[in-house]
Design a protein around this motif. Structure first.
Motif, short mmCIF file in Angstrom:
data_model
loop_
_atom_site.label_atom_id
_atom_site.label_comp_id
_atom_site.label_asym_id
_atom_site.label_seq_id
_atom_site.Cartn_x
_atom_site.Cartn_y
_atom_site.Cartn_z
N ARG A 139 63.97 47.67 58.35
CA ARG A 139 62.58 48.09 58.47
C ARG A 139 61.65 47.06 57.82
NH1 ARG A 139 60.14 51.02 61.79
NH2 ARG A 139 59.09 49.00 62.00
N GLU A 140 62.03 46.58 56.65
CA GLU A 140 61.21 45.60 55.94
C GLU A 140 61.06 44.33 56.76
OE1 GLU A 140 61.06 43.57 51.50
OE2 GLU A 140 63.01 43.89 52.44
N TYR A 141 62.15 43.85 57.33
CA TYR A 141 62.12 42.61 58.10
C TYR A 141 61.27 42.75 59.35
CZ TYR A 141 63.96 38.34 60.29
OH TYR A 141 64.08 37.10 60.86
N LEU A 142 61.44 43.85 60.08
CA LEU A 142 60.65 44.04 61.30
C LEU A 142 59.17 44.16 60.98
CD1 LEU A 142 60.81 44.40 64.37
CD2 LEU A 142 60.91 46.87 63.99
N ASP A 143 58.85 44.76 59.85
CA ASP A 143 57.44 44.89 59.45
C ASP A 143 56.79 43.53 59.19
OD1 ASP A 143 57.37 47.61 59.76
OD2 ASP A 143 57.63 48.07 57.63
N TYR A 144 57.57 42.56 58.76
CA TYR A 144 57.02 41.21 58.60
C TYR A 144 56.44 40.73 59.94
CZ TYR A 144 59.55 40.67 54.13
OH TYR A 144 60.01 40.81 52.85
N LEU A 145 57.18 40.94 61.02
CA LEU A 145 56.74 40.50 62.33
C LEU A 145 55.55 41.32 62.81
CD1 LEU A 145 59.77 39.47 62.08
CD2 LEU A 145 59.83 39.60 64.56
N ILE A 146 55.65 42.64 62.68
CA ILE A 146 54.58 43.51 63.16
C ILE A 146 53.28 43.22 62.44
CG2 ILE A 146 53.81 45.91 63.29
CD1 ILE A 146 56.77 46.69 63.69
N ASP A 147 53.34 43.09 61.12
CA ASP A 147 52.13 42.81 60.34
C ASP A 147 51.49 41.49 60.77
OD1 ASP A 147 52.57 45.14 58.98
OD2 ASP A 147 53.39 44.18 57.18
N ALA A 148 52.32 40.49 61.03
CA ALA A 148 51.79 39.19 61.45
C ALA A 148 51.20 39.28 62.86
CB ALA A 148 52.90 38.14 61.41
N TYR A 149 51.88 39.95 63.77
CA TYR A 149 51.40 40.04 65.15
C TYR A 149 50.06 40.78 65.23
CZ TYR A 149 55.99 38.50 66.83
OH TYR A 149 57.13 37.78 67.09
N GLN A 150 49.87 41.76 64.35
CA GLN A 150 48.62 42.51 64.35
C GLN A 150 47.42 41.63 63.99
OE1 GLN A 150 49.95 47.06 63.18
NE2 GLN A 150 49.69 45.58 61.53
N GLN A 151 47.70 40.52 63.32
CA GLN A 151 46.63 39.61 62.91
C GLN A 151 46.51 38.39 63.83
OE1 GLN A 151 46.93 38.74 58.61
NE2 GLN A 151 48.36 40.44 58.48
N MET A 152 47.29 38.38 64.91
CA MET A 152 47.30 37.24 65.84
C MET A 152 46.66 37.67 67.16
SD MET A 152 51.16 35.91 64.95
CE MET A 152 51.21 34.67 66.23
N PRO A 153 45.44 37.23 67.44
CA PRO A 153 44.74 37.64 68.67
C PRO A 153 45.50 37.28 69.95
CG PRO A 153 43.23 36.56 67.14
CD PRO A 153 44.61 36.36 66.59
N ALA A 154 46.30 36.24 69.92
CA ALA A 154 46.98 35.79 71.14
C ALA A 154 48.17 36.67 71.53
CB ALA A 154 47.46 34.34 70.95
N VAL A 155 48.64 37.50 70.62
CA VAL A 155 49.80 38.34 70.91
C VAL A 155 49.38 39.49 71.83
CG1 VAL A 155 51.56 39.86 69.95
CG2 VAL A 155 50.93 37.76 68.74
N PRO A 156 49.96 39.58 73.03
CA PRO A 156 49.60 40.66 73.96
C PRO A 156 49.97 42.03 73.40
CG PRO A 156 50.81 38.90 75.08
CD PRO A 156 50.95 38.65 73.61
#
Length: 224
Positions: free
Chosen positions: A141-158
């Motif tokens: 869960r911790e590892y996946l949240d690293y990706l999710i948190d980053a993607y939420q701040q990246m406008p280019a991520v669909p």
């Protein structure tokens, strides 16, 4: 176990080289798509970032195919896949830190990742890809949240890419390893009667790496 010892010695020596001879004039671009999307992880590893920007790696697919420390546990890998893309961040870091990153990613001695070099927009960069992929692994869960948190701040991520990442099933049972692969690479070359002992040996070596992975006697010398 000898490889574990040599890996840790090499890692400590890399910390010393970075601390005493940082060579600030020598920098490289590194594409991150896993835990290193998190600034806290980079700070824990004392990786200095001089420049950072969102980036899309083409002809690659994000899969949790790199075996981890537990049964069915997986880390992210940008596996080759024509037409697919992986979203992440490009960092400009010191060559010395890139050498240290190799140890954090298990390139020397363990060879769990290969270092892939690519060209894009007039500059060269590298990223890590699993050398032995396994299907149906799950991130923590911790590892996946690293990706999710980053993607939420990246406008280019669909939105659908973010939604698919959110939907990934996480590891809930942290059971011990029940197969070999890193420290015993070809278990079938050994007599079947020895297989349980070899699995135990793999488990002990893997646990040792997990315990010392982010522990260091000399990393404190680095002033980022």
């Amino acid at each position: 176990m000898l490889r574990v010892i040599l890996w840790k010695i090499g890692c400590e020596l890399a910390h010393v080289k970075r601390a005493l001879w940082p060579q600030f004039e020598r920098k490289v671009y590194y594409f991150a798509f896993g835990a290193n999307l998190c600034r806290e992880v980079l700070e824990q590893r004392r990786i200095k970032v001089f420049e950072a920007f969102d980036f899309m790696l083409e002809d690659a697919c994000l899969r949790f195919s790199q075996p981890g420390f537990y049964r069915d546990h997986g880390y992210a890998s940008a596996d080759a896949a024509e037409g697919d893309v992986v979203y992440g961040r490009m960092y400009l870091i010191l060559e010395r830190d890139a050498q240290r990153m190799d140890y954090f990613e298990g390139v020397p001695f363990f060879k769990v990742h290969e270092k892939v070099k690519r060209q894009a927009d007039g500059f060269e960069f590298f990223y890590y890809r699993a050398t032995r992929t396994v299907e149906r692994l799950k991130p923590t869960r911790e590892y996946l949240d690293y990706l999710i948190d980053a993607y939420q701040q990246m406008p280019a991520v669909p939105a659908d890419y973010l939604a698919a990442t959110r939907a990934i099933q996480v590891l809930e049972n942290f059971g011990p390893l029940n197969e070999t692969g890193v420290f015993i690479t070809e278990i079938n070359r050994w007599p079947v009667a020895l297989h349980p002992l070899l699995v135990l040996y793999e488990r002990i070596c893997s646990k040792t790496v997990e315990l010392v992975w982010h522990r260091s006697l000399l990393q404190w010398m680095i002033r980022t």
